[in-house]
Design a protein around this motif. Structure first.
Motif, PDB file in Angstrom:
ATOM      1  N   ALA A  94       1.446  10.645   1.565  1.00 46.57           N
ATOM      2  CA  ALA A  94       1.622  10.594   2.833  1.00 46.57           C
ATOM      3  C   ALA A  94       2.956   9.987   3.519  1.00 46.57           C
ATOM      4  O   ALA A  94       3.224  10.162   4.696  1.00 46.57           O
ATOM      5  N   GLY A 127       4.737   5.245   2.909  1.00 46.62           N
ATOM      6  CA  GLY A 127       4.354   6.621   2.824  1.00 46.62           C
ATOM      7  C   GLY A 127       5.229   6.858   3.873  1.00 46.62           C
ATOM      8  O   GLY A 127       5.463   7.617   4.987  1.00 46.62           O
ATOM      9  N   MET A 128       4.393   6.016   4.704  1.00 44.37           N
ATOM     10  CA  MET A 128       3.745   6.923   6.473  1.00 44.37           C
ATOM     11  C   MET A 128       4.958   6.325   7.461  1.00 44.37           C
ATOM     12  O   MET A 128       5.645   6.694   7.838  1.00 44.37           O
ATOM     13  N   ASN A 178       0.791  -1.295   0.793  1.00 38.18           N
ATOM     14  CA  ASN A 178      -0.365  -0.553  -0.174  1.00 38.18           C
ATOM     15  C   ASN A 178       0.941   1.332   0.062  1.00 38.18           C
ATOM     16  O   ASN A 178       1.300   1.197   0.910  1.00 38.18           O
ATOM     17  N   THR A 179       0.818   2.082  -0.829  1.00 37.01           N
ATOM     18  CA  THR A 179       1.562   3.232  -1.072  1.00 37.01           C
ATOM     19  C   THR A 179       1.069   4.465   0.190  1.00 37.01           C
ATOM     20  O   THR A 179       2.855   4.913   0.922  1.00 37.01           O
ATOM     21  N   LEU A 180       0.371   4.303   1.375  1.00 39.91           N
ATOM     22  CA  LEU A 180      -0.269   5.366   1.990  1.00 39.91           C
ATOM     23  C   LEU A 180       1.005   4.682   3.114  1.00 39.91           C
ATOM     24  O   LEU A 180       1.435   5.496   3.597  1.00 39.91           O
ATOM     25  N   SER A 193      -4.392  14.683   8.079  1.00 44.09           N
ATOM     26  CA  SER A 193      -4.909  14.217   6.756  1.00 44.09           C
ATOM     27  C   SER A 193      -5.185  15.081   6.097  1.00 44.09           C
ATOM     28  O   SER A 193      -5.674  14.464   4.850  1.00 44.09           O
ATOM     29  N   GLU A 213      -1.026  10.734  -3.250  1.00 47.08           N
ATOM     30  CA  GLU A 213      -0.664  10.025  -2.407  1.00 47.08           C
ATOM     31  C   GLU A 213       0.964  10.029  -1.717  1.00 47.08           C
ATOM     32  O   GLU A 213       0.537   9.776  -0.764  1.00 47.08           O
ATOM     33  N   SER A 214       1.358   9.799  -3.217  1.00 46.99           N
ATOM     34  CA  SER A 214       3.183   9.902  -1.915  1.00 46.99           C
ATOM     35  C   SER A 214       3.569  10.725  -1.318  1.00 46.99           C
ATOM     36  O   SER A 214       3.681  11.031   0.022  1.00 46.99           O
TER      37      SER A 214
END
Length: 307
Positions: A240, A121-122, A116-118, A246, A236-237
């Protein structure tokens, strides 16, 4: 008679995909363009208002946040795409020459693509974290390893710092798919070319530039076109990696983030222009930019690609 019957079957098979394309692609695209022309569009009542003008477009280019968002997007596109493509090609060539554990290494390099991208990224955000970002917490991995105390992605991070992290993440996350495609292309190249190069004692660098790259040029063209399109739509990247909570701070917006921000607001701005119309105008401009660069890439590929 048989041909007519086959034609009817063919139209029947593509009827549902065509219907879905019309409903979920062509209709939204046309309506977005129309909304961008009406500066008083009301998203609640779906009322276009009485002004068919270009005020939404004019307001965009007087908005410093939109100019900044376009600049951020262009920087991501023109750095991440070339760098990730070159790195992917070199890694693919290296993996293709390694016979032991080749499949294992291919799987390892491909793992980020199915994650998952998010989530990734996190993880990057935590790696580059700093106490100022979340109160009193331990330094992130990067600061700990290099014995620094830099706010890379937090609220006090400089433009150069957070953009550097985003570029690293964007390049890294783009590698798996490109590597897989290039490896597939390398394995389809006839060994005769390389055998002939060995007989002539051709240096590896010349083999790469005179044999491998020309024979992979159709795949390179495909990768560049799809990568440019994907990079222009980056959101999204960035969210994240350098998002606060948010949302993204306005100075960290990309073109897509700007559009999302405007279509989530209701009413008119200080100039009497609908936020939704401004978001639609931003989407149309982004579509035209992507279209122009895609056409340029296709034109260049006709001159440079060897089939």
């Amino acid at each position: 008679m048989l041909e007519n019957k086959n034609d009817r079957k063919a139209w029947l098979y593509i009827a549902l995909p065509l219907f879905l394309l019309v409903v979920f692609t062509f209709y939204p695209l046309v309506k977005t363009v129309l909304i961008s022309f009406f500066s008083g569009y009301n998203s609640i009542s779906d009322n276009f208002g009485g002004y068919f003008d270009l005020a939404a477009y004019q307001s965009l280019f007087s908005d410093q946040y939109y100019i900044g968002a376009l600049g951020n997007t262009m920087l991501l596109v023109f750095i991440s795409v070339p760098v990730s493509t070159v790195l992917a090609l070199l890694i693919a060539v290296g993996l293709n020459s390694i016979k032991p554990l080749q499949k294992l290494f291919q799987t390892i390099f491909f793992l980020p693509y199915v994650t998952n991208t998010l989530a990734i990224g996190m993880v990057f955000s935590v790696m580059f974290s700093h106490p100022l970002t979340q109160g009193v917490v331990a330094e992130g991995l990067i600061n700990t390893l290099f014995e620094t105390s830099i706010d890379w992605v937090g609220i006090t991070a400089t433009y150069e710092n957070w953009m550097f992290v985003v570029l690293i993440y964007t390049i890294w996350s783009a590698l798996p798919f490109k590597i897989l495609v290039f490896i597939g292309g390398l394995q389809n190249i006839s060994k005769q070319y390389y055998d002939a190069a060995k007989i002539d004692s051709t240096p590896p660098r010349r083999v790469l530039t005179r044999i491998t790259i020309p024979l992979l040029s159709p795949l390179i063209s495909y990768i560049l076109i799809t990568s440019f399109i994907g990079a222009f739509k980056a959101y999204e990247s960035v969210l994240a990696v350098v998002g606060t909570g948010s949302r993204l701070e306005p100075d960290r917006w990309t073109a897509v983030a700007y559009v999302y921000d405007k279509i989530n607001q209701f009413g008119l701005d200080g100039n009497g222009i609908s936020y939704y119309s401004r978001g639609a105008a931003g989407a149309v401009i982004l579509f035209l930019i992507i279209l122009v660069f895609t056409v340029i890439n296709l034109y260049v590929s006709k001159k440079r690609v060897h089939y």
